[in-house]
Structure formats: structure tokens, C-alpha cells
Design an enzyme around this catalytic site. Structure first.
Site, PDB file in Angstrom:
ATOM      1  N   ARG A   1       0.884  -1.193   0.000  1.00 23.67           N
ATOM      2  CA  ARG A   1       0.000   0.000   0.000  1.00 23.67           C
ATOM      3  C   ARG A   1       0.906   1.224   0.000  1.00 23.67           C
ATOM      4  O   ARG A   1       1.701   1.401   0.924  1.00 23.67           O
ATOM      5  CB  ARG A   1      -0.925   0.007   1.214  1.00 23.67           C
ATOM      6  CG  ARG A   1      -1.572   1.363   1.427  1.00 23.67           C
ATOM      7  CD  ARG A   1      -2.720   1.347   2.390  1.00 23.67           C
ATOM      8  NE  ARG A   1      -3.866   0.666   1.822  1.00 23.67           N
ATOM      9  CZ  ARG A   1      -5.108   0.774   2.303  1.00 23.67           C
ATOM     10  NH1 ARG A   1      -5.357   1.529   3.367  1.00 23.67           N
ATOM     11  NH2 ARG A   1      -6.092   0.123   1.731  1.00 23.67           N
TER      12      ARG A   1
ATOM     13  N   HIS B   1      -7.257   0.934  -6.563  1.00 22.96           N
ATOM     14  CA  HIS B   1      -7.448   0.039  -5.402  1.00 22.96           C
ATOM     15  C   HIS B   1      -8.118  -1.247  -5.930  1.00 22.96           C
ATOM     16  O   HIS B   1      -9.280  -1.524  -5.659  1.00 22.96           O
ATOM     17  CB  HIS B   1      -8.323   0.740  -4.363  1.00 22.96           C
ATOM     18  CG  HIS B   1      -8.282   0.122  -2.993  1.00 22.96           C
ATOM     19  ND1 HIS B   1      -7.498  -0.971  -2.681  1.00 22.96           N
ATOM     20  CD2 HIS B   1      -8.943   0.447  -1.846  1.00 22.96           C
ATOM     21  CE1 HIS B   1      -7.684  -1.284  -1.403  1.00 22.96           C
ATOM     22  NE2 HIS B   1      -8.547  -0.446  -0.879  1.00 22.96           N
TER      23      HIS B   1
ATOM     24  N   GLN C   1      -9.908  -3.944  -3.688  1.00 18.38           N
ATOM     25  CA  GLN C   1     -11.231  -3.518  -3.226  1.00 18.38           C
ATOM     26  C   GLN C   1     -12.262  -3.663  -4.355  1.00 18.38           C
ATOM     27  O   GLN C   1     -13.363  -4.170  -4.126  1.00 18.38           O
ATOM     28  CB  GLN C   1     -11.165  -2.056  -2.766  1.00 18.38           C
ATOM     29  CG  GLN C   1     -12.488  -1.496  -2.282  1.00 18.38           C
ATOM     30  CD  GLN C   1     -12.887  -2.006  -0.905  1.00 18.38           C
ATOM     31  OE1 GLN C   1     -12.109  -1.934   0.027  1.00 18.38           O
ATOM     32  NE2 GLN C   1     -14.100  -2.537  -0.785  1.00 18.38           N
TER      33      GLN C   1
ATOM     34  N   ASP D   1     -17.071   7.068  -1.453  1.00 16.83           N
ATOM     35  CA  ASP D   1     -15.798   6.921  -0.734  1.00 16.83           C
ATOM     36  C   ASP D   1     -15.538   8.264  -0.063  1.00 16.83           C
ATOM     37  O   ASP D   1     -16.214   9.262  -0.380  1.00 16.83           O
ATOM     38  CB  ASP D   1     -14.699   6.590  -1.771  1.00 16.83           C
ATOM     39  CG  ASP D   1     -13.323   6.338  -1.155  1.00 16.83           C
ATOM     40  OD1 ASP D   1     -13.225   6.230   0.086  1.00 16.83           O
ATOM     41  OD2 ASP D   1     -12.347   6.265  -1.925  1.00 16.83           O
TER      42      ASP D   1
ATOM     43  N   CYS E   1     -16.266   1.592   0.446  1.00 21.89           N
ATOM     44  CA  CYS E   1     -15.091   0.759   0.736  1.00 21.89           C
ATOM     45  C   CYS E   1     -14.698   0.843   2.210  1.00 21.89           C
ATOM     46  O   CYS E   1     -13.995  -0.026   2.702  1.00 21.89           O
ATOM     47  CB  CYS E   1     -13.936   1.168  -0.156  1.00 21.89           C
ATOM     48  SG  CYS E   1     -13.521   2.928  -0.028  1.00 21.89           S
TER      49      CYS E   1
ATOM     50  N   ARG F   1     -13.280  -8.873   1.288  1.00 27.88           N
ATOM     51  CA  ARG F   1     -11.869  -8.596   1.000  1.00 27.88           C
ATOM     52  C   ARG F   1     -11.020  -9.838   1.287  1.00 27.88           C
ATOM     53  O   ARG F   1     -10.134 -10.189   0.527  1.00 27.88           O
ATOM     54  CB  ARG F   1     -11.368  -7.425   1.865  1.00 27.88           C
ATOM     55  CG  ARG F   1     -12.042  -6.086   1.620  1.00 27.88           C
ATOM     56  CD  ARG F   1     -11.608  -5.458   0.328  1.00 27.88           C
ATOM     57  NE  ARG F   1     -10.187  -5.279   0.230  1.00 27.88           N
ATOM     58  CZ  ARG F   1      -9.486  -4.277   0.795  1.00 27.88           C
ATOM     59  NH1 ARG F   1     -10.103  -3.351   1.465  1.00 27.88           N
ATOM     60  NH2 ARG F   1      -8.168  -4.189   0.643  1.00 27.88           N
TER      61      ARG F   1
END
Ligand code: CP
Ligand code: NVA
Length: 319
Positions: free
Chosen positions: A102, A129, A132, A230, A270, A298
């Protein structure tokens, strides 16, 4: 050439369908215990940014696949004292079997993949991402496909993403949704509309740009199956907080927008969420919200991504 998963389009449509089938098996078989896919392997999980879901799901996921997860905060590595990415990646490639990263720039995950010689998984960059978005596709299929993941159940479904349409989540949903024939609408202020890099990502993947941009929140919501949002202030953008909140406030997902959507429409995020900003408290906590299913998935989907990646790399090594 070792394969990595740095972008949503790094798996073909049929490989992604394999990932979803495997994720379904992992989800339904979880209580059967540890699987041997990564037995004897150590996987590094490097975080340059904060995380709750991604860190926990990958750490548990590598363990459940029989491997050894090694979580590293980038600020604890010599990287933070000036060692180069190239040297760090070469060193990691000597010790580890794979990396989950990340970080900020997409170039950082690309450089780790280039210099380490081991598979690298993008666990969020400023650009994308993809772990996700894959978990999200799986969750939408669960909801609209009768429980079992069937990519056909995504075709023609309308997903509207509200807020910062130039962020990693907006881009990954546009790419992954388009791979499966969804109608993805990115809805937000003109000031934060998608940058040309999104069209370049579609072009590189030979994928038609199936998404549209719209600045009218009510027009976008009409007939939608999924309203997704988001945070308005992504990690690294904190200095722009006041401006972003002011400009994005007309794009809050709330009951008024849901009154325009399809009958069985759902709310997705998310997480982490800021209730009262990008989503109203009642929608976030209400019956249309499937945010905790999304978060749980996830784990199952990332286990399937890791398994699929290592099995493709092992097959290629035998040839
Ligand atoms: N959705 C997501 O990636 O959550 P974390 O930032 O907690 O990992
Ligand atoms: N767009 C958000 C996603 C967090 C999971 C961020 O980058 O901070």
C-alpha cells in the site's frame, strides 16, 4: 515474466471470473481450516499509508493459505532513511516469495515488481485500489446473482460512484465494472472529474471506456442498482480538506438520491466512512447498506487473488 496484480485489468475477464469462483469456494469452506497454497512461503505486506481492512484481511489471508505474513510499516524500513526502492526490492526478492504493498504512486508498486523478481499485489495506490474493486464485484454478484458469483449478473447493472471521481476507488470501479459490462457512472464536481490517465488505463488494457462522467447527482441516481461512495479526502490529500468538503457536499449519498434508484438498489462504501459527509448516517446504517459484507469479502477475494497469481506463475515456470 513474473505476473503481478497492480491494476484491475492485470487479470483477463476469464481469469477474474476464476478468482471469483475460487473466492466463493474459500468463503464457503473457510471453517475447514488452513489451505496449503502458500506453504513454506513468506509474504511481505508493506504499508506506506494507514490501513485497517487491508492489513487485517491480507495478514489473515496469507496465514489461512498456509504462508507466513510479515507486516512492515514503511517508516520502519531503511527506505525511510534513503535506501532506494530498487535496492529494497532486490533485497526483499532474496528473502520473500511475494509482496503486498500500500503506497502513494503507482510507479512505486511497478518498481517493486520490476526489481524484486517476485509477485507484487497492489493494496492501494493513489491511482487504483484493485483488491477492493474485485471484492466489490464479488459482493454485487452475491447480491444480484442469487448468492453464487456469476459474472453475467453484473452485465448492464448501473453503478454510480459519488464524490471524488478522480480518486483510486472511482478509477478501479470504472475499470473493473467495465470489464464485466456494468454501466459505471462517475458523478461529482467538475473540479474533481476523472483525469486523462483513466482513459489511458482503458486504452492500455484494450478495454472500451464504458464509464461516463456526470455532475448532476439526481440524474445519475435514476434507475441505479448501486450507489457507491468513498471519503471526499483520500489519504495524502488532507491539506485540501476544507475545499473538498465544500465542493463535494451536493454529492452526499442520502435517502433523497435513493428515492430515484431501482427497487432493490444497494449502498456500498469501501470504508472507512465519514457519516454525515459523503453518506448520511441513515443510509450507511440502513437496510440497503452492504458495507460489512463488502469488507468481509476482502478476505475471501484476496486469498483467491493470491492463489490465482501464484498458480499462474508456477504454471509459467514449468513451461
Ligand atoms: N477499504 C480499505 O482499503 O480499508 P483500509 O484503508 O482500512 O485498509
Ligand atoms: N480513496 C481512499 C480509499 C481508502 C480505502 C483513500 O485513498 O484514502
Amino acid at each position: 515474466m513474473i505476473r503481478s496484480f497492480l491494476k484491475d485489468t492485470d487479470f483477463s475477464r476469464s481469469e477474474a471470473a476464476e478468482v471469483f469462483d475460487l473466492a466463493y469456494r474459500y468463503k464457503t469452506m473457510r471453517s475447514a481450516g488452513i489451505i496449503d497454497v502458500l506453504r513454506g512461503e513468506s509474504w511481505g505486506l508493506i504499508f506506506f499509508k494507514k490501513s485497517t481492512r487491508t492489513r487485517l484481511s491480507f495478514e489473515a489471508g496469507v496465514y489461512e493459505l498456509g504462508g507466513h505474513p510479515m507486516v512492515m510499516n514503511a517508516s520502519d524500513l531503511q527506505l525511510s532513511r534513503g535506501e532506494t526502492i530498487e535496492d529494497t526490492a532486490k533485497i526483499m526478492g532474496r528473502f520473500l516469495h511475494g509482496l503486498v504493498i500500500r503506497t502513494f504512486g503507482q510507479d512505486i508498486v511497478e518498481d517493486f515488481a520490476k526489481y524484486s523478481g517476485i509477485p507484487v499485489v497492489n493494496a492501494l495506490t493513489d491511482l487504483l485500489h484493485p483488491c477492493q474493486s474485485y471484492a466489490d464485484m464479488f459482493t454485487i454478484m452475491e447480491r444480484f446473482g442469487g448468492g453464487i458469483p456469476n459474472v453475467e449478473s453484473l452485465k448492464g447493472r448501473k453503478l454510480v460512484f459519488y464524490g471524488d471521481t478522480a480518486c483510486n476507488m472511482a478509477y478501479s470501479l470504472a475499470l473493473a465494472g467495465s470489464m464485466f459490462g456494468m454501466n459505471v457512472v462517475l458523478c461529482g464536481p467538475e473540479e474533481f472529474k476523472p483525469a486523462p490517465v483513466l482513459d489511458s488505463l482503458f486504452a492500455e488494457a484494450h478495454l472500451p471506456s464504458n464509464y461516463t462522467f456526470c455532475s448532476d447527482p439526481e440524474a445519475a441516481a435514476r434507475g441505479a442498482d448501486v450507489l457507491y461512495t468513498d471519503v471526499w479526502v483520500s489519504m495524502g490529500k488532507e491539506e485540501e480538506k476544507a475545499e473538498r468538503i465544500k465542493i463535494m457536499s451536493p454529492y452526499q449519498v442520502n435517502e433523497k438520491l435513493f428515492s430515484l434508484t431501482a427497487e432493490n438498489s444497494i449502498f456500498m462504501h469501501c470504508l472507512p466512512a465519514h457519516a454525515g459527509e459523503e453518506v448520511s448516517e441513515d443510509v450507511l446504517r440502513g437496510p440497503r447498506s452492504i458495507v460489512f459484507d463488502q469488507a468481509e469479502n476482502r478476505l475471501h477475494v484476496q486469498k483467491a487473488i493470491l492463489s490465482t497469481l501464484v498458480s499462474k506463475n508456477r504454471q509459467a515456470a514449468k513451461m
